[in-house]
Design an enzyme around this catalytic site. Structure first.
Site, short mmCIF file in Angstrom:
data_model
loop_
_atom_site.label_atom_id
_atom_site.label_comp_id
_atom_site.label_asym_id
_atom_site.label_seq_id
_atom_site.Cartn_x
_atom_site.Cartn_y
_atom_site.Cartn_z
N HIS A 187 -7.04 -4.71 10.41
CA HIS A 187 -6.87 -4.32 9.02
C HIS A 187 -5.57 -4.94 8.61
CE1 HIS A 187 -4.48 -0.06 9.88
NE2 HIS A 187 -3.63 -1.12 9.38
N ASP B 251 0.69 -1.17 0.03
CA ASP B 251 -0.03 0.10 0.19
C ASP B 251 0.58 1.26 -0.09
OD1 ASP B 251 0.96 -0.38 2.75
OD2 ASP B 251 -0.86 -0.62 3.52
N GLU C 107 -9.66 -1.90 5.62
CA GLU C 107 -10.26 -1.54 7.04
C GLU C 107 -11.56 -2.38 7.07
OE1 GLU C 107 -8.55 0.23 8.76
OE2 GLU C 107 -8.03 2.17 7.93
C1 GLP Z 1 -0.13 0.23 8.68
C2 GLP Z 1 -0.30 -0.66 7.21
C3 GLP Z 1 -0.19 -2.16 7.59
C4 GLP Z 1 0.39 -2.54 8.88
C5 GLP Z 1 -0.32 -1.76 9.88
C6 GLP Z 1 0.40 -2.02 11.36
O1 GLP Z 1 -1.00 1.05 8.58
N1 GLP Z 1 -0.95 -0.28 6.36
O2 GLP Z 1 0.21 -2.76 6.43
O3 GLP Z 1 0.51 -3.78 9.05
O4 GLP Z 1 -0.52 -0.26 9.77
O5 GLP Z 1 1.68 -1.21 11.56
P1 GLP Z 1 2.72 -1.53 12.71
O6 GLP Z 1 3.56 -2.62 12.28
O7 GLP Z 1 3.32 -0.05 12.50
O8 GLP Z 1 1.99 -1.79 13.82
#
Ligand code: GLP
Length: 257
Positions: free
Chosen positions: A148, A77, A153
């Protein structure tokens, strides 16, 4: 719409004492996949979770045991409106945390373009590029506090494709820690769909910490459906959840305690 999955599988659970061990486990899986199949197609994730795993892969590359020269990657993404050189863009994250430190061919390291002139067209082309590359062999995922995956979402359907989405309030709040002020967090993103992700041959979801425990338990033990997008992974035949004990702490079998 029929929200009931056609098939339900039990994802494998690998629960390790610490986030360090969990990261090393996933790094080993990625390294061995690349070693066995140097032209492999990898799906990659951003966020704080995969950083240690990427560091491990960089170390292996620096020690001469791992080459990305023939690997193709597709990231999950990108924020809409952030160009690749913006410090909070996911392209910039990937350059800083992996691509700039290994021998990957830049033409084969794909991240959605958040400033594409026609975002919908770009989204369709992104799915097409994945298909043309032969599909994703191994996809890495993190998980958001609301379940998510990528930026799918709650509410995302199992057949969703790469597309532009609005980010939920929970995600805007979680991700505001990376921006100077909450108003600076982009409201939209371009993300692989659940359907795109489910086409991957093998999927690994990595999660650490108690704050992910509820989302993980919902994904593995709640109903399969759009209320927790990661629960759709139970319709995939080869998914592994790699967790530290804290992230596993709300699972009913008590493995995380
Ligand atoms: C982000 C990404 C996800 C990720 C998630 C968790 O917004 N779009 O791909 O898995 O949030 O992030 P983190 O690993 O910093 O907790």
């Amino acid at each position: 719409m029929n929200q009931h999955p056609a098939h339900s599988y039990e994802p494998r659970r690998v629960i390790l004492a610490s986030h360090r061990e969990a990261s090393a486990h996933v790094a080993e899986l990625f390294a061995s996949t690349i070693e066995q199949s140097p032209q492999t197609v990898l799906g990659l994730a951003t966020g704080s979770t995969p950083i240690e795993c990427y560091n491990d892969l960089i170390r292996r590359h620096e020690q001469g045991s791992l080459s990305f020269a023939s690997v193709t990657t597709f990231n999950l993404d990108e924020y809409v409106g952030l160009a690749g050189d913006h410090p909070q863009s996911f392209r910039h994250f990937m350059q800083t945390h992996l691509f700039d430190h290994v021998d990957i061919d830049p033409a084969r390291a794909h991240v959605p373009n958040g400033v594409a002139e026609d975002l919908n067209k770009h989204a369709n082309e992104y799915d097409l590029a994945i298909r043309k590359a032969g599909g994703i062999d191994l996809q890495l995922l993190g998980i958001g506090h609301n379940g998510h995956i990528a930026f799918n979402e709650p509410g995302a359907s199992a057949d969703s494709q790469t597309r532009v989405v609005n980010l939920s309030l929970t995600t805007l709040e979680s991700n505001s820690r990376f921006f100077n002020s909450p108003e600076k967090v982009p409201r939209r993103a371009i993300t692989m769909g659940i359907g795109t992700i489910l086409k991957s041959a093998k999927i690994v979801l990595l999660a650490f910490g108690e704050d992910k425990a509820k989302a993980v338990a919902g994904a593995l033990e709640g109903p399969v459906g759009p209320q927790n997008p990661a629960s759709w992974l139970r319709t995939h035949v080869d998914t592994t959840f790699v967790l530290d004990a804290a992230a596993a702490s709300q699972l009913s079998d008590g493995t995380g305690i």
